[in-house]
Scaffold this active site. Sequence first.
Site, PDB file in Angstrom:
ATOM      1  N   THR A  12       0.844  -1.209   0.000  1.00 44.28           N
ATOM      2  CA  THR A  12       0.000   0.000   0.000  1.00 44.28           C
ATOM      3  C   THR A  12       0.876   1.254   0.000  1.00 44.28           C
ATOM      4  O   THR A  12       1.954   1.227   0.598  1.00 44.28           O
ATOM      5  CB  THR A  12      -0.892  -0.002   1.273  1.00 44.28           C
ATOM      6  OG1 THR A  12      -1.752  -1.152   1.224  1.00 44.28           O
ATOM      7  CG2 THR A  12      -1.730   1.254   1.363  1.00 44.28           C
ATOM      8  N   GLY A  13       0.418   2.279  -0.666  1.00 41.02           N
ATOM      9  CA  GLY A  13       1.141   3.552  -0.632  1.00 41.02           C
ATOM     10  C   GLY A  13       1.320   4.135  -2.035  1.00 41.02           C
ATOM     11  O   GLY A  13       0.938   3.513  -3.027  1.00 41.02           O
TER      12      GLY A  13
ATOM     13  N   ALA B  71       8.124   1.404   1.925  1.00 40.49           N
ATOM     14  CA  ALA B  71       8.465   1.562   3.345  1.00 40.49           C
ATOM     15  C   ALA B  71       8.570   3.056   3.632  1.00 40.49           C
ATOM     16  O   ALA B  71       8.803   3.867   2.728  1.00 40.49           O
ATOM     17  CB  ALA B  71       9.792   0.885   3.672  1.00 40.49           C
ATOM     18  N   ASP B  72       8.390   3.412   4.894  1.00 45.36           N
ATOM     19  CA  ASP B  72       8.599   4.820   5.265  1.00 45.36           C
ATOM     20  C   ASP B  72      10.075   5.080   5.531  1.00 45.36           C
ATOM     21  O   ASP B  72      10.597   6.148   5.237  1.00 45.36           O
ATOM     22  CB  ASP B  72       7.767   5.151   6.511  1.00 45.36           C
ATOM     23  CG  ASP B  72       6.285   5.089   6.192  1.00 45.36           C
ATOM     24  OD1 ASP B  72       5.819   5.880   5.351  1.00 45.36           O
ATOM     25  OD2 ASP B  72       5.605   4.200   6.754  1.00 45.36           O
TER      26      ASP B  72
ATOM     27  N   LYS C  69       7.364   0.868   8.788  1.00 44.45           N
ATOM     28  CA  LYS C  69       6.227   1.015   7.879  1.00 44.45           C
ATOM     29  C   LYS C  69       4.974   1.424   8.622  1.00 44.45           C
ATOM     30  O   LYS C  69       4.966   1.505   9.848  1.00 44.45           O
ATOM     31  CB  LYS C  69       5.983  -0.338   7.174  1.00 44.45           C
ATOM     32  CG  LYS C  69       7.024  -0.664   6.115  1.00 44.45           C
ATOM     33  CD  LYS C  69       6.827  -2.068   5.529  1.00 44.45           C
ATOM     34  CE  LYS C  69       5.442  -2.234   4.987  1.00 44.45           C
ATOM     35  NZ  LYS C  69       5.137  -1.257   3.908  1.00 44.45           N
ATOM     36  N   GLY C  70       3.898   1.710   7.859  1.00 45.48           N
ATOM     37  CA  GLY C  70       2.623   2.025   8.485  1.00 45.48           C
ATOM     38  C   GLY C  70       2.162   3.453   8.253  1.00 45.48           C
ATOM     39  O   GLY C  70       1.106   3.865   8.712  1.00 45.48           O
ATOM     40  N   GLY C  71       2.974   4.218   7.509  1.00 44.38           N
ATOM     41  CA  GLY C  71       2.573   5.599   7.217  1.00 44.38           C
ATOM     42  C   GLY C  71       1.195   5.665   6.571  1.00 44.38           C
ATOM     43  O   GLY C  71       0.429   6.599   6.809  1.00 44.38           O
TER      44      GLY C  71
ATOM     45  N   GLU D  84      -0.422  -5.568   5.699  1.00 42.61           N
ATOM     46  CA  GLU D  84       0.875  -5.593   5.013  1.00 42.61           C
ATOM     47  C   GLU D  84       1.770  -6.651   5.657  1.00 42.61           C
ATOM     48  O   GLU D  84       2.427  -7.441   4.986  1.00 42.61           O
ATOM     49  CB  GLU D  84       1.556  -4.229   5.088  1.00 42.61           C
ATOM     50  CG  GLU D  84       0.932  -3.183   4.192  1.00 42.61           C
ATOM     51  CD  GLU D  84       1.561  -1.814   4.356  1.00 42.61           C
ATOM     52  OE1 GLU D  84       2.092  -1.520   5.446  1.00 42.61           O
ATOM     53  OE2 GLU D  84       1.526  -1.032   3.382  1.00 42.61           O
TER      54      GLU D  84
HETATM   55  O1  DER Z   1       2.139   2.455   4.911  1.00 41.57           O
HETATM   56  C1  DER Z   1       3.108   1.834   4.433  1.00 41.57           C
HETATM   57  O2  DER Z   1       3.798   1.011   5.075  1.00 41.57           O
HETATM   58  C2  DER Z   1       3.550   2.172   3.052  1.00 41.57           C
HETATM   59  O3  DER Z   1       4.302   1.139   2.491  1.00 41.57           O
HETATM   60  C3  DER Z   1       4.363   3.423   3.163  1.00 41.57           C
HETATM   61  O4  DER Z   1       5.267   3.242   4.163  1.00 41.57           O
HETATM   62  C4  DER Z   1       5.077   3.792   1.883  1.00 41.57           C
HETATM   63  O5  DER Z   1       4.310   4.754   1.332  1.00 41.57           O
HETATM   64  P1  DER Z   1       4.857   5.678   0.146  1.00 41.57           P
HETATM   65  O6  DER Z   1       5.251   4.719  -0.956  1.00 41.57           O
HETATM   66  O7  DER Z   1       3.648   6.500  -0.193  1.00 41.57           O
HETATM   67  O8  DER Z   1       6.000   6.465   0.676  1.00 41.57           O
END
Ligand code: DER
Length: 218
Positions: free
Chosen positions: A28-29, A83-84, A94-96, A103
Amino acid sequence: LTQDQLKREVAKKALEYVPDNAIIGVGTGSTVNLFIEELATIKGRVKGAVSSSNASTERLKAHGIPVYDLNTVDELPVYIDGADEINHYLHMLKGGGGALTREKIVAAAADQYICIADEKKYVEMLGEFPLPIEVVPMARSFVARALVRLGGHPELREGFVTDNGNIILDVHGLKIAKPVELEETLNQIAGVVTNGLFAKRRADVLLLGRQNGVDVLK
Ligand code: DER
């Protein structure tokens, strides 16, 4: 290259890690969103995907990629996610995007975790980005007190409910020198559903978008 262009480069590079006619795990992201677009360009040789969030499920379907329930799939060859932050041992924070629980589940079910990230995410020590922790709502204050005792400054992610109906505490001020240990410590706190440290199960490959191209780090 802008950050978006760097993300697009690693999203393209990740296609090389997609086996033919497989069901793959998708994270996700914003970087993954670009990967889903790139994946659609080879959808003829993609059997489908197991998604890590409602948001990614919608995008996969919108791009004509079949989405499978994890319970109908016994194993996944690869999991592609961002990843963040990611350190030099490929431990991730992670988890942003708030999808950390699913995940972590889909990542655990995959043989290889391919992390796609722009160079800003590559750090010496995790923790500059506040660590997201998914918490059962009735345990919010109890968990917050435990996090303060660990030296953190937890903040409720206002107005956010996860796909699983839980809340997120974003923990500021942690200097995470031992990610595996802290991940295990956080897992012991009653009320914690998932913490954003992906260290026990770290990335197997990092595709890092840099100005002079994509670095492949293992
Ligand atoms: O929420 C998450 O872990 C996403 O992988 C995030 O960390 C990465 O989001 P981005 O690709 O928008 O920077």
